[in-house]
Design a protein around this motif. Sequence first.
Motif, short mmCIF file in Angstrom:
data_model
loop_
_atom_site.label_atom_id
_atom_site.label_comp_id
_atom_site.label_asym_id
_atom_site.label_seq_id
_atom_site.Cartn_x
_atom_site.Cartn_y
_atom_site.Cartn_z
N GLY A 50 -36.30 -16.67 6.67
CA GLY A 50 -34.96 -17.11 7.03
C GLY A 50 -34.52 -16.57 8.38
N THR A 51 -33.31 -16.05 8.43
CA THR A 51 -32.78 -15.51 9.69
C THR A 51 -33.07 -14.03 9.85
N GLY A 52 -33.93 -13.48 8.98
CA GLY A 52 -34.44 -12.13 9.20
C GLY A 52 -33.64 -11.01 8.57
N ARG A 53 -32.77 -11.32 7.63
CA ARG A 53 -31.91 -10.29 7.03
C ARG A 53 -32.71 -9.09 6.54
N LEU A 54 -33.70 -9.32 5.69
CA LEU A 54 -34.49 -8.23 5.13
C LEU A 54 -35.57 -7.76 6.10
N ALA A 55 -36.25 -8.70 6.74
CA ALA A 55 -37.37 -8.35 7.61
C ALA A 55 -36.92 -7.44 8.75
N LEU A 56 -35.77 -7.74 9.34
CA LEU A 56 -35.29 -6.93 10.45
C LEU A 56 -34.89 -5.54 9.97
N ALA A 57 -34.26 -5.45 8.80
CA ALA A 57 -33.90 -4.14 8.27
C ALA A 57 -35.15 -3.29 8.01
N LEU A 58 -36.20 -3.92 7.52
CA LEU A 58 -37.45 -3.19 7.28
C LEU A 58 -38.11 -2.78 8.60
N ALA A 59 -38.05 -3.65 9.60
CA ALA A 59 -38.58 -3.30 10.92
C ALA A 59 -37.79 -2.14 11.53
N ARG A 60 -36.49 -2.16 11.37
CA ARG A 60 -35.67 -1.05 11.86
C ARG A 60 -36.05 0.26 11.18
N ALA A 61 -36.48 0.17 9.92
CA ALA A 61 -36.88 1.36 9.18
C ALA A 61 -38.26 1.86 9.58
N GLY A 62 -38.93 1.13 10.49
CA GLY A 62 -40.19 1.61 11.04
C GLY A 62 -41.43 0.89 10.56
N TYR A 63 -41.28 -0.20 9.78
CA TYR A 63 -42.43 -0.89 9.23
C TYR A 63 -42.81 -2.10 10.09
N GLN A 64 -44.11 -2.39 10.11
CA GLN A 64 -44.58 -3.63 10.74
C GLN A 64 -44.38 -4.76 9.75
N VAL A 65 -43.66 -5.80 10.16
CA VAL A 65 -43.28 -6.88 9.25
C VAL A 65 -43.70 -8.22 9.85
N THR A 66 -44.38 -9.02 9.04
CA THR A 66 -44.67 -10.41 9.38
C THR A 66 -43.82 -11.29 8.48
N GLY A 67 -43.06 -12.20 9.09
CA GLY A 67 -42.22 -13.11 8.32
C GLY A 67 -42.56 -14.54 8.65
N ILE A 68 -42.74 -15.37 7.62
CA ILE A 68 -43.03 -16.78 7.87
C ILE A 68 -41.91 -17.65 7.31
N ASP A 69 -41.68 -18.76 8.00
CA ASP A 69 -40.68 -19.72 7.57
C ASP A 69 -41.02 -21.05 8.22
N HIS A 70 -40.70 -22.15 7.54
CA HIS A 70 -41.01 -23.47 8.09
C HIS A 70 -39.89 -24.01 8.97
N ASP A 71 -38.73 -23.33 9.01
CA ASP A 71 -37.56 -23.83 9.70
C ASP A 71 -37.43 -23.16 11.07
N PRO A 72 -37.69 -23.90 12.17
CA PRO A 72 -37.62 -23.27 13.49
C PRO A 72 -36.23 -22.77 13.86
N ALA A 73 -35.18 -23.41 13.35
CA ALA A 73 -33.83 -22.94 13.66
C ALA A 73 -33.55 -21.59 13.01
N MET A 74 -34.03 -21.41 11.79
CA MET A 74 -33.90 -20.10 11.14
C MET A 74 -34.65 -19.04 11.92
N LEU A 75 -35.88 -19.36 12.33
CA LEU A 75 -36.68 -18.39 13.08
C LEU A 75 -36.06 -18.07 14.43
N GLU A 76 -35.45 -19.06 15.06
CA GLU A 76 -34.78 -18.82 16.34
C GLU A 76 -33.67 -17.78 16.18
N ARG A 77 -32.89 -17.91 15.12
CA ARG A 77 -31.84 -16.92 14.87
C ARG A 77 -32.43 -15.56 14.51
N ALA A 78 -33.50 -15.55 13.74
CA ALA A 78 -34.13 -14.28 13.40
C ALA A 78 -34.61 -13.55 14.65
#
Length: 265
Positions: A50-78
Amino acid sequence: MIDVARGSATEARALARLYDVDMTEDPGDLDLFLALARRADGPILELGVGTGRLALALARAGYQVTGIDHDPAMLERARQHALDADSEAAGRLDLVEDDIRTSRLTRTGFRLGFVALNTLMLLGTRSAQRAAIRLLADRLEPGGIAVADVWQPDAEDLARFDGRVMLDYRRVDPETGRLVVKLGSAVHDAASQTVILTTIYDEGIPGEPADRWTRTDRLRLVSADELRGFAEDAGLEVELIAGGYDLEPIGPGSERAILIGTRTP
């Protein structure tokens, strides 16, 4: 009132922004994923980022995160959220445009993989849901943790899904300052265990013409037993199916089914 044709790039960007308005009410799942990330202690995969709500929080906590989504608009916001947050977190976040149902992701070795907050239901069919759990399992290294989180509606919830239009919320979009009124109408088909959900967002300045954005999703309900079956078929050892983010075991009245499993060697 302005109706915008479904599928336009303008609408896709608006719906991605409005998804962030939906998420201004915290679902309460982040602490669980941070705890599982500490336990897993390695790279993380999120399906339906999605727009990275969880993935970004995990990245901020120091983890390497790969996130996939089929919606380019969601990924643009992420991506924009990541850049707005901090450059170090953005550097730990890899966002990939990909469809869970036909994923081209070849990377393996993840220590934690998850599909959060009803995303599994959005896949719409049993075969696609099973494929998503298998994708998680296949991309984990042995001992890696897989998590899936889905809503468990009760009979009263389903009885309301008869096509009536209901108010979900009235909120101000913090990005635009405009009032957002969200309405929803759902129809439950017991034979296929699906819900056709139509969502309507009206946004604007009170007293002035509003913009209207709409989307329709076919959701497939997943029982706790079925979720367990998907996991076992994918070669996961089921540790727990919880009824909430506190990880109390699922039972009568539980609103969620949260599967936690590990990939067997």
